[in-house]
Design a protein around this motif. Structure first.
Motif, short mmCIF file in Angstrom:
data_model
loop_
_atom_site.label_atom_id
_atom_site.label_comp_id
_atom_site.label_asym_id
_atom_site.label_seq_id
_atom_site.Cartn_x
_atom_site.Cartn_y
_atom_site.Cartn_z
N GLY A 54 45.18 49.66 39.40
CA GLY A 54 44.32 50.37 40.35
C GLY A 54 42.94 50.65 39.79
O GLY A 54 41.93 50.66 40.52
N GLN A 55 42.84 50.88 38.49
CA GLN A 55 41.55 51.12 37.85
C GLN A 55 40.77 49.83 37.64
O GLN A 55 39.55 49.82 37.68
N ILE A 56 41.48 48.74 37.43
CA ILE A 56 40.83 47.45 37.18
C ILE A 56 40.29 46.83 38.48
O ILE A 56 39.23 46.21 38.48
N ALA A 57 41.02 46.99 39.56
CA ALA A 57 40.65 46.35 40.83
C ALA A 57 39.20 46.61 41.24
O ALA A 57 38.47 45.66 41.56
N PRO A 58 38.72 47.85 41.22
CA PRO A 58 37.33 48.06 41.63
C PRO A 58 36.32 47.44 40.64
O PRO A 58 35.23 47.02 41.03
N LEU A 59 36.71 47.36 39.38
CA LEU A 59 35.83 46.74 38.39
C LEU A 59 35.71 45.24 38.65
O LEU A 59 34.62 44.66 38.58
N VAL A 60 36.85 44.62 38.94
CA VAL A 60 36.83 43.19 39.25
C VAL A 60 36.00 42.95 40.52
O VAL A 60 35.25 41.98 40.60
N ALA A 61 36.13 43.85 41.48
CA ALA A 61 35.38 43.71 42.73
C ALA A 61 33.87 43.77 42.50
O ALA A 61 33.09 43.24 43.30
N GLN A 62 33.44 44.39 41.41
CA GLN A 62 32.01 44.49 41.10
C GLN A 62 31.44 43.22 40.49
O GLN A 62 30.23 43.05 40.44
N LEU A 63 32.29 42.34 40.03
CA LEU A 63 31.81 41.12 39.38
C LEU A 63 31.06 40.24 40.37
O LEU A 63 31.54 39.95 41.46
N TYR A 64 29.90 39.80 39.96
CA TYR A 64 29.09 38.91 40.79
C TYR A 64 29.70 37.51 40.80
O TYR A 64 29.79 36.86 41.84
N PHE A 65 30.12 37.05 39.63
CA PHE A 65 30.64 35.69 39.49
C PHE A 65 32.17 35.64 39.66
O PHE A 65 32.88 35.06 38.89
N ARG A 66 32.68 36.27 40.72
CA ARG A 66 34.13 36.29 40.97
C ARG A 66 34.66 34.98 41.50
O ARG A 66 35.84 34.80 41.65
N THR A 67 33.77 34.07 41.86
CA THR A 67 34.24 32.80 42.41
C THR A 67 34.56 31.80 41.31
O THR A 67 35.15 30.76 41.59
N GLY A 68 34.20 32.13 40.07
CA GLY A 68 34.47 31.23 38.96
C GLY A 68 35.91 31.34 38.48
O GLY A 68 36.65 32.24 38.89
N PRO A 69 36.31 30.45 37.59
CA PRO A 69 37.69 30.48 37.07
C PRO A 69 37.84 31.53 35.97
O PRO A 69 38.00 31.21 34.80
N LEU A 70 37.80 32.77 36.34
CA LEU A 70 37.89 33.87 35.38
C LEU A 70 39.33 34.41 35.33
O LEU A 70 39.93 34.71 36.37
N ALA A 71 39.85 34.54 34.14
CA ALA A 71 41.20 35.08 33.97
C ALA A 71 41.27 36.53 34.47
O ALA A 71 42.32 36.97 34.96
N GLU A 74 42.85 37.59 37.77
CA GLU A 74 44.31 37.66 37.91
C GLU A 74 44.89 38.99 37.43
O GLU A 74 46.08 39.25 37.63
N CYS A 75 44.09 39.80 36.76
CA CYS A 75 44.59 41.02 36.12
C CYS A 75 45.36 41.93 37.07
O CYS A 75 46.48 42.34 36.77
N THR A 76 44.75 42.27 38.17
CA THR A 76 45.37 43.23 39.08
C THR A 76 46.69 42.72 39.61
O THR A 76 47.71 43.42 39.56
N ALA A 77 46.69 41.47 40.09
CA ALA A 77 47.93 40.91 40.64
C ALA A 77 49.00 40.79 39.55
O ALA A 77 50.18 41.07 39.79
N THR A 78 48.58 40.40 38.33
CA THR A 78 49.54 40.24 37.24
C THR A 78 50.14 41.59 36.85
O THR A 78 51.36 41.70 36.64
N LEU A 79 49.32 42.61 36.75
CA LEU A 79 49.83 43.94 36.38
C LEU A 79 50.77 44.49 37.45
O LEU A 79 51.81 45.08 37.13
N HIS A 80 50.41 44.30 38.71
CA HIS A 80 51.31 44.76 39.79
C HIS A 80 52.63 44.00 39.75
O HIS A 80 53.70 44.59 39.91
N ALA A 81 52.57 42.69 39.54
CA ALA A 81 53.80 41.89 39.48
C ALA A 81 54.66 42.30 38.29
O ALA A 81 55.89 42.41 38.41
N LEU A 82 54.02 42.53 37.15
CA LEU A 82 54.75 42.97 35.96
C LEU A 82 55.41 44.32 36.21
O LEU A 82 56.59 44.53 35.90
N ALA A 83 54.67 45.25 36.80
CA ALA A 83 55.22 46.58 37.12
C ALA A 83 56.41 46.45 38.07
O ALA A 83 57.44 47.11 37.87
N ASP A 84 56.29 45.59 39.08
CA ASP A 84 57.39 45.39 40.02
C ASP A 84 58.62 44.80 39.33
O ASP A 84 59.75 45.24 39.57
N ASP A 85 58.39 43.80 38.47
CA ASP A 85 59.51 43.19 37.73
C ASP A 85 60.21 44.22 36.85
O ASP A 85 61.43 44.29 36.81
#
Length: 105
Positions: A54-71, A74-85
């Motif tokens: 939840g803290q990372i999501a707004p930071l990622v949303a601030q990135l200008y170059f979000r259309t590039g292949p940046l790892a 994936e942080c927010t989705a990966t952390l949520h998936a890990l938490a769910d698992d």
């Protein structure tokens, strides 16, 4: 004639209250307590991961170059998936480990 000494209180000490004592290692009660503690810790970890996402999501949303292949994208989705698992699988695994340890202990 001297008077005899007053009868003293019984020299026996009362038995301690053993209800507040921790269970002995290797007993079912001990395994149950350890399972409860580990399960609570796993729940705390799940909460930390969810909060982190939840803290990372707004930071990622601030990135200008979000259309590039940046790892980082994936942080927010990966952390949520890990938490769910963890929330879904680990409590069951802990219960199985405690049951196995109780049988073999």
């Amino acid at each position: 004639m001297p008077t005899p000494p007053a009868p003293s209180a019984s020299r026996k000490r009362p038995l301690p209250n053993t209800q507040d004592w921790p269970p002995l290692p290797g007993t079912r009660a001990y395994m149950a307590r350890q399972l409860a503690q580990d399960t609570a810790t796993v729940r705390q970890i799940v909460t930390v991961l969810q909060n982190c996402a939840g803290q990372i999501a707004p930071l990622v949303a601030q990135l200008y170059f979000r259309t590039g292949p940046l790892a980082v994208l994936e942080c927010t989705a990966t952390l949520h998936a890990l938490a769910d698992d963890i929330a879904h699988d680990d409590p069951q695994t802990l219960a199985e480990l405690a049951a196995e340890h109780t049988r073999t202990g």
